[in-house]
Write a protein that holds these residues in place. Structure first.
Motif, PDB file in Angstrom:
ATOM      1  N   ARG A  20      -2.685 -10.867  13.073  1.00 25.28           N
ATOM      2  CA  ARG A  20      -2.780  -9.996  11.908  1.00 25.28           C
ATOM      3  C   ARG A  20      -3.056 -10.875  10.685  1.00 25.28           C
ATOM      4  O   ARG A  20      -2.243 -11.713  10.318  1.00 25.28           O
ATOM      5  N   LEU A  21      -4.231 -10.654  10.093  1.00 24.34           N
ATOM      6  CA  LEU A  21      -4.588 -11.373   8.881  1.00 24.34           C
ATOM      7  C   LEU A  21      -4.153 -10.571   7.663  1.00 24.34           C
ATOM      8  O   LEU A  21      -4.222  -9.345   7.663  1.00 24.34           O
ATOM      9  N   SER A  22      -3.731 -11.294   6.631  1.00 21.55           N
ATOM     10  CA  SER A  22      -3.373 -10.681   5.363  1.00 21.55           C
ATOM     11  C   SER A  22      -4.229 -11.270   4.259  1.00 21.55           C
ATOM     12  O   SER A  22      -4.618 -12.437   4.327  1.00 21.55           O
ATOM     13  N   CYS A  23      -4.497 -10.472   3.253  1.00 19.46           N
ATOM     14  CA  CYS A  23      -5.243 -10.923   2.088  1.00 19.46           C
ATOM     15  C   CYS A  23      -4.490 -10.458   0.848  1.00 19.46           C
ATOM     16  O   CYS A  23      -4.532  -9.271   0.503  1.00 19.46           O
ATOM     17  N   ALA A  24      -3.804 -11.367   0.198  1.00 18.05           N
ATOM     18  CA  ALA A  24      -3.019 -11.051  -0.986  1.00 18.05           C
ATOM     19  C   ALA A  24      -3.868 -11.239  -2.227  1.00 18.05           C
ATOM     20  O   ALA A  24      -4.449 -12.313  -2.423  1.00 18.05           O
ATOM     21  N   ALA A  25      -3.942 -10.209  -3.059  1.00 16.94           N
ATOM     22  CA  ALA A  25      -4.794 -10.229  -4.243  1.00 16.94           C
ATOM     23  C   ALA A  25      -3.971 -10.318  -5.519  1.00 16.94           C
ATOM     24  O   ALA A  25      -2.860  -9.771  -5.594  1.00 16.94           O
ATOM     25  N   SER A  26      -4.526 -10.981  -6.506  1.00 19.33           N
ATOM     26  CA  SER A  26      -3.892 -11.053  -7.812  1.00 19.33           C
ATOM     27  C   SER A  26      -4.951 -11.281  -8.878  1.00 19.33           C
ATOM     28  O   SER A  26      -6.035 -11.775  -8.580  1.00 19.33           O
ATOM     29  N   GLY A  27      -4.627 -10.880 -10.095  1.00 15.59           N
ATOM     30  CA  GLY A  27      -5.528 -11.137 -11.209  1.00 15.59           C
ATOM     31  C   GLY A  27      -6.542 -10.046 -11.482  1.00 15.59           C
ATOM     32  O   GLY A  27      -7.367 -10.179 -12.390  1.00 15.59           O
ATOM     33  N   ASN A  46      -0.684  -4.998  -3.165  1.00 13.45           N
ATOM     34  CA  ASN A  46      -1.941  -5.696  -3.488  1.00 13.45           C
ATOM     35  C   ASN A  46      -2.424  -6.540  -2.315  1.00 13.45           C
ATOM     36  O   ASN A  46      -2.865  -7.690  -2.484  1.00 13.45           O
ATOM     37  N   THR A  47      -2.369  -5.949  -1.138  1.00 18.12           N
ATOM     38  CA  THR A  47      -2.703  -6.697   0.070  1.00 18.12           C
ATOM     39  C   THR A  47      -3.556  -5.857   1.014  1.00 18.12           C
ATOM     40  O   THR A  47      -3.313  -4.663   1.188  1.00 18.12           O
ATOM     41  N   ALA A  48      -4.539  -6.512   1.598  1.00 18.38           N
ATOM     42  CA  ALA A  48      -5.352  -5.922   2.660  1.00 18.38           C
ATOM     43  C   ALA A  48      -5.024  -6.635   3.965  1.00 18.38           C
ATOM     44  O   ALA A  48      -4.626  -7.807   3.957  1.00 18.38           O
ATOM     45  N   TYR A  49      -5.211  -5.919   5.054  1.00 16.87           N
ATOM     46  CA  TYR A  49      -4.847  -6.460   6.365  1.00 16.87           C
ATOM     47  C   TYR A  49      -5.998  -6.282   7.345  1.00 16.87           C
ATOM     48  O   TYR A  49      -6.802  -5.353   7.234  1.00 16.87           O
ATOM     49  N   LEU A  50      -6.028  -7.167   8.325  1.00 19.27           N
ATOM     50  CA  LEU A  50      -6.945  -7.020   9.448  1.00 19.27           C
ATOM     51  C   LEU A  50      -6.136  -7.264  10.715  1.00 19.27           C
ATOM     52  O   LEU A  50      -5.717  -8.396  10.982  1.00 19.27           O
TER      53      LEU A  50
END
Length: 121
Positions: free
Chosen positions: A18-25, A75-79
């Motif tokens: 499971r990949l995570s993509c944490a976003a900010s800004g 603020n996160t997307a997952y794969l």
């Protein structure tokens, strides 16, 4: 602006990651998200995309095995990647594009550094 992808690693064929993509800004909820991958010697290709209303696109080569999702509160997307195959090996990148995703990596506003996924046979 930052997109931080994580969750890659070495896994045997048939396994899951499971990949995570944490976003900010930036305002995450205003952006579509895409997951791309790039194998050695190959062009970057879209794996999955998700738009503002959580409509999704899954690439032909991973359909039925991968799932994309997002949690705007985090603020996160997952794969989610299941039934992994050796041909899924590559560097996986997350990217953000205003309002919706795109098949074309040139259309994205922001990119994260990739996370390496290696699937052994």
């Amino acid at each position: 602006v930052q997109l931080q992808a994580s969750g890659g690693g070495l896994v045997q064929a048939g396994g899951s990651l499971r990949l995570s993509c944490a976003a900010s800004g930036f305002i995450f909820s205003d952006y579509g998200m895409g997951w791309f991958r790039q194998a050695p010697g190959k062009e970057r290709e879209i794996v999955a995309g998700i738009d503002l209303i959580h409509s999704t696109y899954i690439g032909d080569s991973v359909r039925g095995r991968f799932t994309i999702s997002r949690d705007n509160a985090k603020n996160t997307a997952y794969l989610q990647m299941d039934s992994l195959k050796p041909e899924d090996t590559g560097v996986y990148y997350c990217a953000a594009r205003r309002f919706t995703y795109s098949m074309d990596p040139m259309n994205y506003n922001y990119w994260g550094r990739g996370t390496l996924v290696t699937v052994s046979s």
